[in-house]
Design a protein around this motif. Structure first.
Motif, PDB file in Angstrom:
ATOM      1  N   ASP A   8       9.993 -17.783   6.787  1.00 22.55           N
ATOM      2  CA  ASP A   8      10.343 -16.485   6.201  1.00 22.55           C
ATOM      3  C   ASP A   8       9.739 -16.324   4.812  1.00 22.55           C
ATOM      4  OD1 ASP A   8      11.755 -15.799   8.447  1.00 22.55           O
ATOM      5  OD2 ASP A   8      13.728 -16.273   7.592  1.00 22.55           O
ATOM      6  N   ASP A   9       9.799 -17.387   4.005  1.00 20.92           N
ATOM      7  CA  ASP A   9       9.240 -17.324   2.662  1.00 20.92           C
ATOM      8  C   ASP A   9       7.723 -17.184   2.709  1.00 20.92           C
ATOM      9  OD1 ASP A   9       9.830 -17.289  -0.117  1.00 20.92           O
ATOM     10  OD2 ASP A   9       8.930 -19.288  -0.277  1.00 20.92           O
ATOM     11  N   SER A  10       7.085 -17.861   3.653  1.00 27.20           N
ATOM     12  CA  SER A  10       5.637 -17.751   3.799  1.00 27.20           C
ATOM     13  C   SER A  10       5.232 -16.339   4.202  1.00 27.20           C
ATOM     14  CB  SER A  10       5.139 -18.753   4.837  1.00 27.20           C
ATOM     15  OG  SER A  10       3.774 -18.597   5.056  1.00 27.20           O
ATOM     16  N   ILE A  11       5.966 -15.748   5.124  1.00 27.45           N
ATOM     17  CA  ILE A  11       5.689 -14.371   5.558  1.00 27.45           C
ATOM     18  C   ILE A  11       5.919 -13.403   4.404  1.00 27.45           C
ATOM     19  CG2 ILE A  11       6.508 -12.515   7.066  1.00 27.45           C
ATOM     20  CD1 ILE A  11       7.035 -14.702   9.175  1.00 27.45           C
ATOM     21  N   ARG A  12       6.973 -13.625   3.650  1.00 30.31           N
ATOM     22  CA  ARG A  12       7.283 -12.775   2.501  1.00 30.31           C
ATOM     23  C   ARG A  12       6.165 -12.843   1.463  1.00 30.31           C
ATOM     24  NH1 ARG A  12       9.655 -12.736  -2.518  1.00 30.31           N
ATOM     25  NH2 ARG A  12       9.734 -14.991  -2.686  1.00 30.31           N
ATOM     26  N   LEU A  13       5.673 -14.040   1.181  1.00 26.49           N
ATOM     27  CA  LEU A  13       4.606 -14.202   0.200  1.00 26.49           C
ATOM     28  C   LEU A  13       3.298 -13.580   0.688  1.00 26.49           C
ATOM     29  CD1 LEU A  13       5.349 -17.824  -1.042  1.00 26.49           C
ATOM     30  CD2 LEU A  13       5.700 -15.689  -2.293  1.00 26.49           C
ATOM     31  N   LYS A  14       3.016 -13.681   1.985  1.00 31.62           N
ATOM     32  CA  LYS A  14       1.815 -13.043   2.537  1.00 31.62           C
ATOM     33  C   LYS A  14       1.925 -11.524   2.432  1.00 31.62           C
ATOM     34  CE  LYS A  14      -0.685 -16.514   3.702  1.00 31.62           C
ATOM     35  NZ  LYS A  14      -1.908 -16.787   2.973  1.00 31.62           N
ATOM     36  N   SER A  15       3.121 -10.994   2.648  1.00 33.57           N
ATOM     37  CA  SER A  15       3.341  -9.556   2.511  1.00 33.57           C
ATOM     38  C   SER A  15       3.138  -9.119   1.065  1.00 33.57           C
ATOM     39  CB  SER A  15       4.741  -9.198   2.995  1.00 33.57           C
ATOM     40  OG  SER A  15       4.974  -7.827   2.880  1.00 33.57           O
ATOM     41  N   LEU A  16       3.645  -9.915   0.135  1.00 38.03           N
ATOM     42  CA  LEU A  16       3.453  -9.607  -1.282  1.00 38.03           C
ATOM     43  C   LEU A  16       1.971  -9.668  -1.657  1.00 38.03           C
ATOM     44  CD1 LEU A  16       6.385 -11.544  -3.014  1.00 38.03           C
ATOM     45  CD2 LEU A  16       6.177  -9.090  -2.627  1.00 38.03           C
ATOM     46  N   GLU A  17       1.278 -10.674  -1.127  1.00 39.75           N
ATOM     47  CA  GLU A  17      -0.141 -10.834  -1.428  1.00 39.75           C
ATOM     48  C   GLU A  17      -0.960  -9.645  -0.910  1.00 39.75           C
ATOM     49  OE1 GLU A  17      -3.734 -13.971  -0.374  1.00 39.75           O
ATOM     50  OE2 GLU A  17      -1.674 -14.477   0.160  1.00 39.75           O
ATOM     51  N   ALA A  18      -0.711  -9.250   0.337  1.00 37.21           N
ATOM     52  CA  ALA A  18      -1.457  -8.134   0.933  1.00 37.21           C
ATOM     53  C   ALA A  18      -1.113  -6.810   0.254  1.00 37.21           C
ATOM     54  CB  ALA A  18      -1.164  -8.049   2.426  1.00 37.21           C
ATOM     55  N   GLY A  19       0.167  -6.568   0.014  1.00 39.31           N
ATOM     56  CA  GLY A  19       0.581  -5.331  -0.645  1.00 39.31           C
ATOM     57  C   GLY A  19       0.039  -5.226  -2.056  1.00 39.31           C
ATOM     58  N   ARG A  20       0.043  -6.347  -2.767  1.00 40.59           N
ATOM     59  CA  ARG A  20      -0.471  -6.364  -4.135  1.00 40.59           C
ATOM     60  C   ARG A  20      -1.965  -6.049  -4.162  1.00 40.59           C
ATOM     61  NH1 ARG A  20      -3.176  -9.833  -6.883  1.00 40.59           N
ATOM     62  NH2 ARG A  20      -3.079  -9.838  -9.123  1.00 40.59           N
ATOM     63  N   VAL A  84       0.953  10.622 -11.137  1.00 41.12           N
ATOM     64  CA  VAL A  84       1.323   9.860 -12.326  1.00 41.12           C
ATOM     65  C   VAL A  84       2.496   8.912 -12.045  1.00 41.12           C
ATOM     66  CG1 VAL A  84       1.947   9.922 -14.774  1.00 41.12           C
ATOM     67  CG2 VAL A  84       0.412  11.640 -13.870  1.00 41.12           C
ATOM     68  N   VAL A  85       3.530   9.393 -11.374  1.00 39.63           N
ATOM     69  CA  VAL A  85       4.644   8.519 -11.016  1.00 39.63           C
ATOM     70  C   VAL A  85       4.135   7.391 -10.131  1.00 39.63           C
ATOM     71  CG1 VAL A  85       6.843   8.386  -9.762  1.00 39.63           C
ATOM     72  CG2 VAL A  85       6.373  10.336 -11.244  1.00 39.63           C
ATOM     73  N   ASN A  86       3.204   7.710  -9.223  1.00 40.76           N
ATOM     74  CA  ASN A  86       2.673   6.692  -8.329  1.00 40.76           C
ATOM     75  C   ASN A  86       1.984   5.569  -9.105  1.00 40.76           C
ATOM     76  OD1 ASN A  86       0.337   8.063  -9.079  1.00 40.76           O
ATOM     77  ND2 ASN A  86      -0.381   8.390  -6.993  1.00 40.76           N
ATOM     78  N   LEU A  87       1.323   5.890 -10.195  1.00 39.60           N
ATOM     79  CA  LEU A  87       0.657   4.864 -10.995  1.00 39.60           C
ATOM     80  C   LEU A  87       1.669   3.899 -11.610  1.00 39.60           C
ATOM     81  CD1 LEU A  87      -2.016   7.070 -12.789  1.00 39.60           C
ATOM     82  CD2 LEU A  87      -2.304   5.647 -10.749  1.00 39.60           C
ATOM     83  N   PHE A  88       2.775   4.432 -12.101  1.00 39.34           N
ATOM     84  CA  PHE A  88       3.808   3.583 -12.691  1.00 39.34           C
ATOM     85  C   PHE A  88       4.475   2.694 -11.640  1.00 39.34           C
ATOM     86  CE2 PHE A  88       3.719   6.938 -15.995  1.00 39.34           C
ATOM     87  CZ  PHE A  88       3.408   6.127 -17.068  1.00 39.34           C
ATOM     88  N   VAL A  89       4.762   3.260 -10.476  1.00 44.52           N
ATOM     89  CA  VAL A  89       5.399   2.487  -9.404  1.00 44.52           C
ATOM     90  C   VAL A  89       4.460   1.383  -8.915  1.00 44.52           C
ATOM     91  CG1 VAL A  89       6.329   2.595  -7.054  1.00 44.52           C
ATOM     92  CG2 VAL A  89       6.916   4.367  -8.705  1.00 44.52           C
ATOM     93  N   MET A  90       3.182   1.727  -8.707  1.00 42.42           N
ATOM     94  CA  MET A  90       2.217   0.721  -8.250  1.00 42.42           C
ATOM     95  C   MET A  90       2.054  -0.389  -9.281  1.00 42.42           C
ATOM     96  SD  MET A  90      -0.846   2.695  -6.239  1.00 42.42           S
ATOM     97  CE  MET A  90      -1.164   3.953  -7.452  1.00 42.42           C
ATOM     98  N   ASN A  91       1.985  -0.027 -10.557  1.00 41.34           N
ATOM     99  CA  ASN A  91       1.841  -1.034 -11.608  1.00 41.34           C
ATOM    100  C   ASN A  91       3.065  -1.937 -11.681  1.00 41.34           C
ATOM    101  OD1 ASN A  91       0.513  -2.331 -13.732  1.00 41.34           O
ATOM    102  ND2 ASN A  91       1.566  -1.064 -15.236  1.00 41.34           N
ATOM    103  N   TRP A  92       4.253  -1.363 -11.562  1.00 40.90           N
ATOM    104  CA  TRP A  92       5.480  -2.145 -11.618  1.00 40.90           C
ATOM    105  C   TRP A  92       5.539  -3.136 -10.454  1.00 40.90           C
ATOM    106  CZ3 TRP A  92       9.874  -2.317  -8.406  1.00 40.90           C
ATOM    107  CH2 TRP A  92      10.949  -3.035  -8.927  1.00 40.90           C
ATOM    108  N   PHE A  93       5.247  -2.657  -9.232  1.00 41.19           N
ATOM    109  CA  PHE A  93       5.265  -3.532  -8.069  1.00 41.19           C
ATOM    110  C   PHE A  93       4.208  -4.629  -8.180  1.00 41.19           C
ATOM    111  CE2 PHE A  93       7.785  -0.613  -5.270  1.00 41.19           C
ATOM    112  CZ  PHE A  93       8.662  -1.575  -4.797  1.00 41.19           C
ATOM    113  N   SER A  94       3.028  -4.269  -8.650  1.00 42.99           N
ATOM    114  CA  SER A  94       1.951  -5.243  -8.773  1.00 42.99           C
ATOM    115  C   SER A  94       2.317  -6.346  -9.764  1.00 42.99           C
ATOM    116  CB  SER A  94       0.664  -4.553  -9.214  1.00 42.99           C
ATOM    117  OG  SER A  94      -0.361  -5.492  -9.391  1.00 42.99           O
ATOM    118  N   THR A  95       2.886  -5.959 -10.886  1.00 38.47           N
ATOM    119  CA  THR A  95       3.293  -6.942 -11.895  1.00 38.47           C
ATOM    120  C   THR A  95       4.381  -7.862 -11.349  1.00 38.47           C
ATOM    121  OG1 THR A  95       2.756  -5.364 -13.633  1.00 38.47           O
ATOM    122  CG2 THR A  95       4.180  -7.197 -14.247  1.00 38.47           C
ATOM    123  N   ARG A  96       5.343  -7.291 -10.674  1.00 37.27           N
ATOM    124  CA  ARG A  96       6.429  -8.089 -10.112  1.00 37.27           C
ATOM    125  C   ARG A  96       5.920  -9.034  -9.026  1.00 37.27           C
ATOM    126  NH1 ARG A  96      11.781  -5.607  -7.260  1.00 37.27           N
ATOM    127  NH2 ARG A  96      12.747  -7.602  -6.826  1.00 37.27           N
TER     128      ARG A  96
END
Length: 132
Positions: A8-20, A84-96
């Motif tokens: 589950d953790d591996s799948i979660r990290l792959k999802s984070l990697e691809a989404g980022r 503009v809101v999309n830029l802030f949301v994308m940046n926040w998710f990417s940083t996290r």
């Protein structure tokens, strides 16, 4: 720690990697489009539609990787269609996501994240050539 937790953790990290990766590419595309004034050309409608859809899919993958609730996922996807809101949301998710991947031992670049390989320990029982 069971095998299911590791999977589950591996799948979660792959999802984070691809989404980022998707989100960072969209951020770069928006900056490049603004810098080169691509949005004033005839192909801008196609570009804008592609960027909105790709950013929505990327944020959805990140929200799934962070195990966000259903309403939160919907709100994040809807936010991708608000300028503009999309830029802030994308940046926040990417940083996290970058923070999570680094904690998990990934080497993180702008568009790529890969698992760091630990160097093998040197064998200490090998004879040394030191002269005293």
């Amino acid at each position: 720690m069971g095998i299911h937790t590791l999977v589950d953790d591996s799948i979660r990290l792959k999802s984070l990697e691809a989404g980022r990766r998707m989100v960072n590419l969209c951020l770069f595309a928006w900056v490049a489009a603004t810098a080169f004034q691509i949005l004033q050309t005839r192909a801008s409608t196609l570009f804008i539609a592609g960027a909105f859809i790709t950013s929505a899919v990327g944020v959805l993958r990140l929200a799934e990787g962070f195990k966000c609730s259903g309403p939160t996922k919907i709100a994040c996807v809807v936010a991708m269609f608000v300028p503009v809101v999309n830029l802030f949301v994308m940046n926040w998710f990417s940083t996290r996501a970058t923070q999570e991947l680094r904690i998990a031992g990934y080497s993180v670049g702008i568009f790529q994240a890969s698992k760091e390989q630990k160097p093998e320990l040197l064998h200490t029982d090998a004879p040394t050539n030191s002269r005293n």
